[in-house]
Motif scaffolding. Structure first.
Motif, PDB file in Angstrom:
ATOM      1  N   ILE B 126     -14.550  29.062 -65.257  1.00  0.00           N
ATOM      2  CA  ILE B 126     -15.932  28.663 -65.559  1.00  0.00           C
ATOM      3  C   ILE B 126     -16.182  27.225 -65.102  1.00  0.00           C
ATOM      4  N   LYS B 127     -15.157  26.379 -65.301  1.00  0.00           N
ATOM      5  CA  LYS B 127     -15.310  24.978 -64.896  1.00  0.00           C
ATOM      6  C   LYS B 127     -15.481  24.841 -63.391  1.00  0.00           C
ATOM      7  N   CYS B 128     -14.850  25.735 -62.631  1.00  0.00           N
ATOM      8  CA  CYS B 128     -15.021  25.711 -61.176  1.00  0.00           C
ATOM      9  C   CYS B 128     -16.485  26.035 -60.847  1.00  0.00           C
ATOM     10  N   ALA B 129     -16.997  27.080 -61.512  1.00  0.00           N
ATOM     11  CA  ALA B 129     -18.345  27.564 -61.197  1.00  0.00           C
ATOM     12  C   ALA B 129     -19.427  26.570 -61.610  1.00  0.00           C
ATOM     13  N   THR B 130     -19.123  25.690 -62.570  1.00  0.00           N
ATOM     14  CA  THR B 130     -20.182  24.812 -63.095  1.00  0.00           C
ATOM     15  C   THR B 130     -20.041  23.349 -62.665  1.00  0.00           C
TER      16      THR B 130
END
Lengths: 433, 153
Positions: B126-130
């Protein structure tokens, strides 16, 4: 150290009784298939595919001998150590002291040296940095460490340098990931009080020439602190021969439990060092006027120690000694050669760390894909690896990359497992190239 | 069963290989850095504003396919939008990423962002995507200093 203890009575269980004999095949060679049966987790699957566990530098799996030793302790003897008059406490104390003796044997320790049980390799390094470094270092002194250190052998020294005014100087590494020994020699002087160096780089696999590093450091009167977390489980480590002053290892990276590590140290240094943490078990007597500390190792083991973990670690060390560290090393070196050759066949893949002396760590980058994506695709194929900076950001900086994917070997890995890895790397290429 | 192909949709792979609006912007009003300390991914977001409306946006830096594709797609979605609209879209995106992998998608609200629904199976990503979104929102507020995926929200 090694106080003789009364033999436990017949009704006291032994901690190491269930350790199996050495696992050797009919022709006397290391039988990896027999070894694999000792590790229950290796038979599980991941997303319906057989688990291929290649993240042993992060942590290793535990053989039945370890699981059973800890389980047996809790089921039959659980008690606190060094204080009870009752049978269970005496048994627990015997096991705990016996565990220490097993570790002395495993590391081939010299006379006049101690092994302290800590909560892990990181705690061991913090103990040395704060207690030894904190009491010895002065402004103008220098602490040498290397560009390939794990953060746990950098940050504790940074903290103590900031407090004492000593200077931290990193020894550079060459393009193949070897330590620059010429630079090291030129950096040595009377100002250097501590040389803190890893035995095996967790990010590159480089094996450092510890005996030589140690000799050179001693010539200028410096003390040598070695991070052995990635060495102890993979090669014979004889501390008498290496001649280092301090050596640390992590239980969970040597097929033992988490929550325990060791600090080996010269008794004369340990005796001069101030205690690190205060509490029970590390004192001879306490009054409000004056506290008399116990001798090492107890002086550095405040509070109830990780007793079951010490027993588990001793079971792991016994398991490794039964297999033979030389046999394990030979097996992993064979795996490393096979793996390196097979990875070289994957187009666009570059290995970081090609030093002549390496342990079973292969860090790599691919021109088509980011380490995280590679790790993700491999996971989907049941192959467990690590992606990231491996808590060694200076190494990443040195090679001008943000991260790598890392394959790290253990004694239970096989040539056949590389089929899944190489197949998955080709899948990465198909998806991203 | 994990099928990583559900995570790496074709659209994501395309944006990763040929990112849109990739590069610096010399006349940007705001330059904002975004950094993920866990994996070292790092992007710079360049922003030109017209009042509180995004006039143009670009990015550069390095990161995994998920973070790079997300940054690329983001730059194509926010042009001409007001700050509040960008924040609303980011909110919708975050809620989707945090939702149960089996729950239905609000495809109308999400639009093209639905290609990232595979991330729901892999919460660590999720951190990659955000990452780029966090940096953009900080840029819209003209926040001082780099933003990190480890500093709240």
């Amino acid at each position: 150290m090694n106080r003789p203890l009364a033999d436990a009575p017949a009704d006291s269980p032994s901690v190491t009784s269930a350790v199996p004999p050495a696992v050797l095949s009919a022709n006397g060679n290391f039988d990896v298939n027999a070894v694999r049966r000792d590790f229950p987790v290796l038979s599980r699957s991941v997303y319906g595919k057989p688990l291929v566990y290649l993240d042993n530098a992060a942590t290793t799996h535990k053989p039945l001998a370890v699981l059973e030793a800890m389980d047996r302790f809790y089921r039959t003897s659980n008690a606190n150590v060094h204080r009870g008059v009752h049978r269970l406490s005496m048994d627990a104390t015997n096991f705990y002291d016996e565990a220490r003796r097993v570790l002395h044997k495993f590391f081939g320790t010299a006379i006049g040296c101690e092994i302290i049980f800590t909560r892990g390799a990181t705690e061991s390094l913090n103990l040395v940095a704060q207690s030894y470094g904190g009491s010895v270092l002065r402004e103008g002194d220098e602490v040498l460490l290397t560009w390939m250190e794990h953060h746990s052998n950098i940050v504790p020294w940074q903290m103590v340098c900031a407090r004492t005014g000593a200077k931290l100087r990193p020894i550079p590494i060459l393009d193949d990931g070897s330590l620059d020994m010429d630079a090291y020699r030129s950096m040595l002087s009377e100002r250097v009080k501590v040389v803190a160096v890893t035995h095996v780089s967790n990010a590159l696999g480089t094996v450092n020439p510890i005996a030589e590093i140690s000799r050179l450091a001693h010539d200028v009167g410096a003390v040598v602190v070695v991070d052995g977390a990635q060495a102890a489980p993979h090669m014979p480590v004889n501390l008498r021969e290496l001649g280092v002053d301090f050596y640390v290892a992590a239980g969970h990276k040597m097929y033992g439990p988490t929550g325990i590590g060791i600090l080996y140290g010269r008794a004369d240094l340990l005796e001069r060092m101030p205690p690190w943490q205060g509490g029970g078990d590390m004192i001879l007597s306490v009054s409000f006027e004056k506290t008399v500390y116990a001798q090492p190792p107890q002086k550095f083991e405040a509070g109830t120690p990780p007793i079951a973990e010490a027993i588990g670690l001793a079971a792991a060390a016994t398991y490794l000694m039964n297999l033979g560290m030389s046999e394990i090393h030979r097996h992993e070196q064979h795996l490393l050669r096979t793996l390196t050759e097979r990875m070289a066949e994957v187009p666009g893949l570059r290995i970081l760390g090609t030093a002549p002396q390496k342990a079973g760590v292969v860090s790599f980058v691919m021109d088509c894909a980011h380490p995280h994506d590679i790790g993700q695709i491999l996971d989907g194929e049941g192959v467990a690896v690590r992606a990231g900076h491996h808590c060694a950001q200076p190494v990443m900086q040195r090679f001008g990359i943000p991260a790598t994917t890392r394959v790290s070997l253990g004694l239970y890995n096989t040539d056949a497992e590389f089929d899944a890895l190489i197949g998955a790397l080709h899948k990465v290429r198909r998806m991203f190239a | 069963m994990s099928d990583t192909r559900a995570l790496y949709e074709e659209v994501i792979l395309d944006h990763n290989k040929n990112p849109k609006n990739f590069g610096s912007m010399p006349d940007a009003d705001v330059v904002q850095e975004g950094y993920n300390p866990l994996c070292g991914d790092s992007f710079k977001i360049y922003l030109k504003l017209d009042g509180d409306t995004v006039q143009s946006v670009s990015f550069e830096g390095h990161g995994c396919a998920i973070s790079k594709a997300s940054a690329s797609l983001m730059t194509t979605l926010v042009k001409g939008r007001k700050r509040s609209e960008v924040e609303e879209l980011f909110h919708v995106f975050q809620e989707m990423l945090k939702s149960d992998p089996e729950s239905p998608l609000d495809t109308e609200k999400l639009g093209k962002l639905k290609v990232f629904s595979g991330v729901r199976e892999y919460p660590v990503r999720i951190k990659c995507a955000t990452l780029a979104w966090h940096a953009l929102v900080a840029a819209l507020h003209q926040q001082e200093g780099p933003v990190s995926t480890e500093s709240g929200s």
